[in-house]
Design an enzyme around this catalytic site. Sequence first.
Site, PDB file in Angstrom:
ATOM      1  N   LEU A 294      41.408 -33.464  49.675  1.00  0.00           N
ATOM      2  CA  LEU A 294      40.810 -34.590  50.527  1.00  0.00           C
ATOM      3  C   LEU A 294      39.621 -35.280  50.386  1.00  0.00           C
ATOM      4  O   LEU A 294      38.680 -34.952  49.557  1.00  0.00           O
ATOM      5  CB  LEU A 294      40.388 -33.766  51.868  1.00  0.00           C
ATOM      6  CG  LEU A 294      41.558 -33.182  52.727  1.00  0.00           C
ATOM      7  CD1 LEU A 294      40.849 -32.319  53.647  1.00  0.00           C
ATOM      8  CD2 LEU A 294      42.250 -34.461  53.514  1.00  0.00           C
ATOM      9  N   HIS A 295      39.556 -36.444  50.508  1.00  0.00           N
ATOM     10  CA  HIS A 295      38.524 -37.540  50.115  1.00  0.00           C
ATOM     11  C   HIS A 295      38.404 -38.499  50.924  1.00  0.00           C
ATOM     12  O   HIS A 295      37.156 -39.448  50.964  1.00  0.00           O
ATOM     13  CB  HIS A 295      38.300 -37.805  48.481  1.00  0.00           C
ATOM     14  CG  HIS A 295      39.638 -38.700  48.161  1.00  0.00           C
ATOM     15  ND1 HIS A 295      40.750 -38.710  48.288  1.00  0.00           N
ATOM     16  CD2 HIS A 295      39.197 -40.044  47.785  1.00  0.00           C
ATOM     17  CE1 HIS A 295      41.370 -39.637  47.620  1.00  0.00           C
ATOM     18  NE2 HIS A 295      40.409 -40.693  47.644  1.00  0.00           N
ATOM     19  N   ARG A 296      39.272 -39.220  51.442  1.00  0.00           N
ATOM     20  CA  ARG A 296      39.168 -40.641  52.128  1.00  0.00           C
ATOM     21  C   ARG A 296      38.396 -40.455  53.379  1.00  0.00           C
ATOM     22  O   ARG A 296      38.485 -39.458  54.217  1.00  0.00           O
ATOM     23  CB  ARG A 296      40.860 -41.001  52.498  1.00  0.00           C
ATOM     24  CG  ARG A 296      41.584 -41.253  51.170  1.00  0.00           C
ATOM     25  CD  ARG A 296      42.984 -42.001  51.553  1.00  0.00           C
ATOM     26  NE  ARG A 296      43.730 -42.312  50.440  1.00  0.00           N
ATOM     27  CZ  ARG A 296      43.553 -43.661  49.892  1.00  0.00           C
ATOM     28  NH1 ARG A 296      42.543 -44.399  50.329  1.00  0.00           N
ATOM     29  NH2 ARG A 296      44.448 -43.630  48.833  1.00  0.00           N
TER      30      ARG A 296
ATOM     31  N   ARG B  23      32.282 -35.806  47.245  1.00  0.00           N
ATOM     32  CA  ARG B  23      32.008 -36.486  48.713  1.00  0.00           C
ATOM     33  C   ARG B  23      32.415 -35.722  49.869  1.00  0.00           C
ATOM     34  O   ARG B  23      31.823 -35.437  50.784  1.00  0.00           O
ATOM     35  CB  ARG B  23      32.972 -37.746  48.714  1.00  0.00           C
ATOM     36  CG  ARG B  23      32.715 -38.800  49.805  1.00  0.00           C
ATOM     37  CD  ARG B  23      33.342 -39.973  49.636  1.00  0.00           C
ATOM     38  NE  ARG B  23      32.903 -40.971  50.758  1.00  0.00           N
ATOM     39  CZ  ARG B  23      33.280 -41.006  51.868  1.00  0.00           C
ATOM     40  NH1 ARG B  23      34.009 -40.051  52.461  1.00  0.00           N
ATOM     41  NH2 ARG B  23      32.963 -42.002  52.752  1.00  0.00           N
TER      42      ARG B  23
ATOM     43  N   ASP C  86      45.396 -36.904  50.603  1.00  0.00           N
ATOM     44  CA  ASP C  86      45.272 -38.204  50.971  1.00  0.00           C
ATOM     45  C   ASP C  86      45.311 -39.038  49.654  1.00  0.00           C
ATOM     46  O   ASP C  86      45.004 -40.280  49.910  1.00  0.00           O
ATOM     47  CB  ASP C  86      44.205 -38.521  51.751  1.00  0.00           C
ATOM     48  CG  ASP C  86      42.904 -38.048  51.423  1.00  0.00           C
ATOM     49  OD1 ASP C  86      42.662 -37.551  50.038  1.00  0.00           O
ATOM     50  OD2 ASP C  86      41.762 -37.998  52.082  1.00  0.00           O
TER      51      ASP C  86
END
Length: 371
Positions: free
Chosen positions: A212-214, A247, A291
């Site tokens: 996950l990062h968006r 992030r 994502d």
Amino acid sequence: MKKLRLACVVGARPNFMKMAPLLRAFEAYPQVETVLIHTGQHYDRNLSDVFFEELGIKHPDVSLNVGSGSHGVQTAQIIEKIEQVLQDASAEGTPFDRLIVVGDVNSTMAATLASVKLGIPVAHVEAGLRSFDRTMPEEINRIVTDALSDMLLVSEPSGIENLKQEGKPEEQLYLVGNVMIDTLMHLLPKARQSDVLSRYELQPSQYGLVTLHRPANVDDPKILESLLDVLIDISKRLKLIFPIHPRTEKRLTDFGLLDKVKSADAIVLAPPLGYLDFLALSSQAKVIVTDSGGLQEESTVLGVPCLTLRPNTERPCTTEGGTSTLIGNDAALLNQCLEDVLEGRYKNGTAPKVWDGKAAERIASVIVERC
């Protein structure tokens, strides 16, 4: 035999993985000289000797060290520095015949703009991909790059149709396949030798892989927590490994959610992993929750169910015929699809025929014949 000098531009770590098979393919043509230019758009301390050795490519011949910044600042600096490299080559009597760009990062678009203004034609690898979501910076980069390039090297059939709709002439369009799949197939045997599964006490096909990062998934605490709740619940039945993006880790910390994830016994948090370790995990997972656009492609070739936490995709073949399903950030749909995977109800998928590990060979042939 006419000599052919090619400027090959990369700006971020995934670009190297796309460029690596191309550089190998050009080695079959003694008349071709490739110059690898790294803009430095993304600083990556993992670009070590081991990284280049694994990919089987040389270190960059030119490093521009642009670094991070706003889209405008970064794009301007790349244009300025690429322009100087191209002009210096001409002044020295070794001009470039063509510039090659891959993907959709700022370096892709900026290098293209600098090159065509100097009269150097551009070949775009991964041309024609469209999410039809212009809030994504990558979509803008793709559109501009394709508009300016005269050789459009397309990875999937939808790309050809998109470019025709945009008025590009057919003689500029080439359905060649997917260079990321070339890299996957080239390195999969080596990846399977990794000990990453044993390090994290995982068994093949008995764990899920999560990335996950968006911003749409991790910047809103309510959305992020709802997704985590599904993952924590499913981990009671299927162990999960979660290589955590810096992030994402910061957001989890800021929102007070990191301890919640750590308290889930069957969710294994891991640092960002190298390509071979990650490929070992993705190729042997029971399901992937992500994502990442690239993982959509890889999972389709690997035959692994992929639950894609995005509302749209520029790679429709992965959802229409492949193993990916678009989830958005719908926690209920994510839970339903995970249940389908665990109960054996999830769809089987197939990859496009041109995703056969030979895209780079086709691209090299097209470029040498056209130039």
